[in-house]
Design a protein around this motif. Structure first.
Motif, PDB file in Angstrom:
ATOM      1  N   LEU A 132      44.002  27.158  61.271  1.00 48.93           N
ATOM      2  CA  LEU A 132      44.568  27.874  60.125  1.00 48.93           C
ATOM      3  C   LEU A 132      43.502  28.664  59.378  1.00 48.93           C
ATOM      4  N   LEU A 133      42.305  28.086  59.251  1.00 48.76           N
ATOM      5  CA  LEU A 133      41.249  28.680  58.433  1.00 48.76           C
ATOM      6  C   LEU A 133      40.445  29.748  59.177  1.00 48.76           C
ATOM      7  N   ARG A 134      40.581  29.797  60.487  1.00 51.61           N
ATOM      8  CA  ARG A 134      39.746  30.713  61.263  1.00 51.61           C
ATOM      9  C   ARG A 134      39.968  32.164  60.824  1.00 51.61           C
ATOM     10  N   ASP A 135      38.854  32.879  60.642  1.00 54.38           N
ATOM     11  CA  ASP A 135      38.869  34.295  60.236  1.00 54.38           C
ATOM     12  C   ASP A 135      39.527  34.508  58.875  1.00 54.38           C
ATOM     13  N   ARG A 136      39.464  33.487  58.031  1.00 57.49           N
ATOM     14  CA  ARG A 136      39.973  33.612  56.665  1.00 57.49           C
ATOM     15  C   ARG A 136      38.947  32.988  55.721  1.00 57.49           C
ATOM     16  N   SER A 137      38.984  33.390  54.472  1.00 52.14           N
ATOM     17  CA  SER A 137      38.094  32.813  53.470  1.00 52.14           C
ATOM     18  C   SER A 137      38.856  32.619  52.170  1.00 52.14           C
ATOM     19  N   GLU A 138      38.315  31.753  51.333  1.00 54.93           N
ATOM     20  CA  GLU A 138      38.955  31.446  50.055  1.00 54.93           C
ATOM     21  C   GLU A 138      38.440  32.370  48.965  1.00 54.93           C
ATOM     22  N   TRP A 139      39.375  32.861  48.143  1.00 51.02           N
ATOM     23  CA  TRP A 139      39.036  33.692  46.981  1.00 51.02           C
ATOM     24  C   TRP A 139      39.729  33.125  45.754  1.00 51.02           C
ATOM     25  N   GLY A 140      39.010  33.085  44.647  1.00 49.66           N
ATOM     26  CA  GLY A 140      39.577  32.612  43.400  1.00 49.66           C
ATOM     27  C   GLY A 140      40.076  33.775  42.559  1.00 49.66           C
ATOM     28  N   VAL A 141      41.228  33.607  41.930  1.00 47.11           N
ATOM     29  CA  VAL A 141      41.794  34.617  41.029  1.00 47.11           C
ATOM     30  C   VAL A 141      42.132  33.926  39.712  1.00 47.11           C
ATOM     31  N   LYS A 142      41.487  34.384  38.649  1.00 45.44           N
ATOM     32  CA  LYS A 142      41.715  33.813  37.319  1.00 45.44           C
ATOM     33  C   LYS A 142      42.251  34.893  36.384  1.00 45.44           C
ATOM     34  N   LEU A 143      43.141  34.478  35.512  1.00 47.23           N
ATOM     35  CA  LEU A 143      43.728  35.376  34.524  1.00 47.23           C
ATOM     36  C   LEU A 143      43.394  34.845  33.141  1.00 47.23           C
ATOM     37  N   TYR A 144      42.827  35.711  32.299  1.00 48.47           N
ATOM     38  CA  TYR A 144      42.395  35.316  30.962  1.00 48.47           C
ATOM     39  C   TYR A 144      43.136  36.130  29.901  1.00 48.47           C
ATOM     40  N   ILE A 145      43.368  35.485  28.764  1.00 52.55           N
ATOM     41  CA  ILE A 145      43.894  36.160  27.574  1.00 52.55           C
ATOM     42  C   ILE A 145      42.753  36.302  26.575  1.00 52.55           C
ATOM     43  N   ALA A 212      44.488  25.266  34.827  1.00 52.49           N
ATOM     44  CA  ALA A 212      43.724  26.229  34.029  1.00 52.49           C
ATOM     45  C   ALA A 212      42.491  25.548  33.454  1.00 52.49           C
ATOM     46  N   GLN A 213      41.418  26.308  33.332  1.00 52.38           N
ATOM     47  CA  GLN A 213      40.174  25.756  32.798  1.00 52.38           C
ATOM     48  C   GLN A 213      40.165  25.851  31.282  1.00 52.38           C
ATOM     49  N   HIS A 214      39.462  24.904  30.656  1.00 48.98           N
ATOM     50  CA  HIS A 214      39.390  24.859  29.201  1.00 48.98           C
ATOM     51  C   HIS A 214      37.951  24.632  28.759  1.00 48.98           C
ATOM     52  N   GLY A 215      37.712  24.869  27.490  1.00 55.54           N
ATOM     53  CA  GLY A 215      36.395  24.600  26.922  1.00 55.54           C
ATOM     54  C   GLY A 215      35.316  25.499  27.489  1.00 55.54           C
ATOM     55  N   ALA A 216      34.154  24.914  27.765  1.00 56.64           N
ATOM     56  CA  ALA A 216      33.001  25.692  28.212  1.00 56.64           C
ATOM     57  C   ALA A 216      33.263  26.402  29.524  1.00 56.64           C
ATOM     58  N   LEU A 217      34.104  25.824  30.393  1.00 53.46           N
ATOM     59  CA  LEU A 217      34.376  26.445  31.684  1.00 53.46           C
ATOM     60  C   LEU A 217      35.111  27.771  31.535  1.00 53.46           C
ATOM     61  N   ALA A 218      35.945  27.882  30.508  1.00 49.84           N
ATOM     62  CA  ALA A 218      36.724  29.097  30.311  1.00 49.84           C
ATOM     63  C   ALA A 218      36.014  30.109  29.429  1.00 49.84           C
ATOM     64  N   VAL A 224      44.669  31.206  31.690  1.00 51.36           N
ATOM     65  CA  VAL A 224      46.075  30.848  31.862  1.00 51.36           C
ATOM     66  C   VAL A 224      46.493  30.797  33.332  1.00 51.36           C
ATOM     67  N   LEU A 225      45.640  31.265  34.235  1.00 53.16           N
ATOM     68  CA  LEU A 225      45.932  31.219  35.663  1.00 53.16           C
ATOM     69  C   LEU A 225      44.627  30.971  36.406  1.00 53.16           C
ATOM     70  N   ASN A 226      44.657  30.033  37.352  1.00 53.48           N
ATOM     71  CA  ASN A 226      43.433  29.669  38.087  1.00 53.48           C
ATOM     72  C   ASN A 226      43.840  29.338  39.524  1.00 53.48           C
ATOM     73  N   VAL A 255      41.577  40.017  34.610  1.00 53.65           N
ATOM     74  CA  VAL A 255      41.663  39.348  35.906  1.00 53.65           C
ATOM     75  C   VAL A 255      40.258  39.242  36.481  1.00 53.65           C
ATOM     76  N   GLU A 256      39.885  38.041  36.925  1.00 53.31           N
ATOM     77  CA  GLU A 256      38.579  37.794  37.528  1.00 53.31           C
ATOM     78  C   GLU A 256      38.775  37.309  38.956  1.00 53.31           C
ATOM     79  N   VAL A 257      38.079  37.953  39.890  1.00 51.25           N
ATOM     80  CA  VAL A 257      38.151  37.580  41.300  1.00 51.25           C
ATOM     81  C   VAL A 257      36.783  37.064  41.730  1.00 51.25           C
ATOM     82  N   THR A 258      36.737  35.869  42.343  1.00 53.40           N
ATOM     83  CA  THR A 258      35.483  35.286  42.804  1.00 53.40           C
ATOM     84  C   THR A 258      35.601  34.913  44.277  1.00 53.40           C
ATOM     85  N   GLY A 259      34.497  34.946  44.984  1.00 55.76           N
ATOM     86  CA  GLY A 259      34.478  34.583  46.388  1.00 55.76           C
ATOM     87  C   GLY A 259      33.510  35.476  47.152  1.00 55.76           C
ATOM     88  N   PRO A 260      33.440  35.272  48.450  1.00 58.17           N
ATOM     89  CA  PRO A 260      34.196  34.286  49.230  1.00 58.17           C
ATOM     90  C   PRO A 260      33.616  32.875  49.098  1.00 58.17           C
TER      91      PRO A 260
END
Length: 287
Positions: A132-145, A212-218, A224-226, A255-260
């Motif tokens: 399933l994972l072959r030739d794919r990578s994980e990307w993070g998408v976060k939404l902030y207010i 969703a992340q809170h405190g220092a992480l956010a 509001v989306l992680n 919107v913040e995008v992180t990865g791979p």
């Protein structure tokens, strides 16, 4: 120290190939121990062959990683951060060369024999997840207010805006303006989340919803989306370009995008008691 006094620490599952065996040469893991591959025993006669898999392992002192010691050490954030960083670095090194199935922090077996038995029991599941994972990578998408006190929130503070009001009425007007701005931001965030869902369906990625992340992480903004997405490598550039524009016309959201990343969020399927659908995380990377 002899192997009988050591535990077997497992970082990940990988295809057992010459490329991976070369990749782990010289790699150091937890406590500075050498990293190696622990392959399968020969399959029973008559069993249909399938691509071999192996554990990525090193050895750790039993008196430092037994159950009682670990329970205490997991309260030591400095020690935990060091172990997590080393674990992640080993996984990342291998992910540059081959598909890797990361395992949870401090996955331990009494010895190599016990680890090899566990590998044999789960080998078909591991092989399916690696496919399933072959030739794919994980990307993070976060939404902030935007945080309270942003330029829009401070609209009632402009010159002359409260000059004719008493301090109490001026304060109430300011709070109403802030509340109105926050409601606008939440509506913008809902629209951004809807657009992200539509966008992701175009790329046919798998998704895991993290809390969703809170405190220092956010930071000062409100997260509001992680989410984490499994994206085919040949669609990454289009994926990132589309996300860069998803909230360009929406006020108060980012919107913040992180990865791979190595695919921590997709390492294992949902447990049997859970519906077999997107949304269950196994273990997250240092996101």
């Amino acid at each position: 120290m002899t192997d009988r006094e050591n535990l077997t620490y497992v970082y990940a599952v990988v295809p057992d190939t010459g490329r991976v065996r070369t990749a782990v040469e010289g790699v150091r893991g937890v406590s500075g121990a050498a990293v190696s591959l622990l392959g399968e025993d020969a399959p029973p006669e008559g069993e249909s062959p399938s691509p071999p898999v192996a554990f990525v392992i090193s050895r750790v002192a039993s008196d430092e990683f037994d159950e009682r010691t670990l329970k205490a050490r997991f309260e030591d954030l400095e020690w935990l951060e060091e172990i997590a960083r080393t674990h992640h670095e080993v996984v990342q090194v291998i992910s540059r060369h081959e598909t890797v199935l990361p395992l949870r922090l401090a996955t331990l077996y009494q010895d190599d024999e016990g680890a090899r038995e566990a590998l044999a029991v789960q080998r078909h599941l591991f092989a399916e997840r690696i496919a399933l994972l072959r030739d794919r990578s994980e990307w993070g998408v976060k939404l902030y207010i935007a945080a309270s006190g942003s330029s829009k929130d401070r609209g009632a503070d402009g010159p002359g805006s409260t000059g004719t009001l008493s301090p109490g009425k001026a304060y109430l007007q300011h709070r109403r303006a802030q509340h109105s701005a926050r409601e606008d931001y939440y509506r913008s965030a809902q629209e951004a989340a809807r657009r992200i869902d539509t966008l992701v369906s175009r790329f046919r990625t798998h998704r895991v919803r993290h809390p969703a992340q809170h405190g220092a992480l956010a930071g000062p903004e409100e997260n509001v989306l992680n989410d984490a997405y499994l994206v085919p490598d040949d669609r990454i550039e289009s994926f990132r370009a589309a996300l860069a524009a998803v909230a360009a016309d929406l006020d108060g959201v980012r919107v913040e995008v992180t990865g791979p990343w190595a695919p921590y969020s997709f390492a294992m399927p949902p447990p049997p008691s859970e519906p077999p659908q997107e949304g269950v995380a196994s273990n997250g990377p240092p996101r």
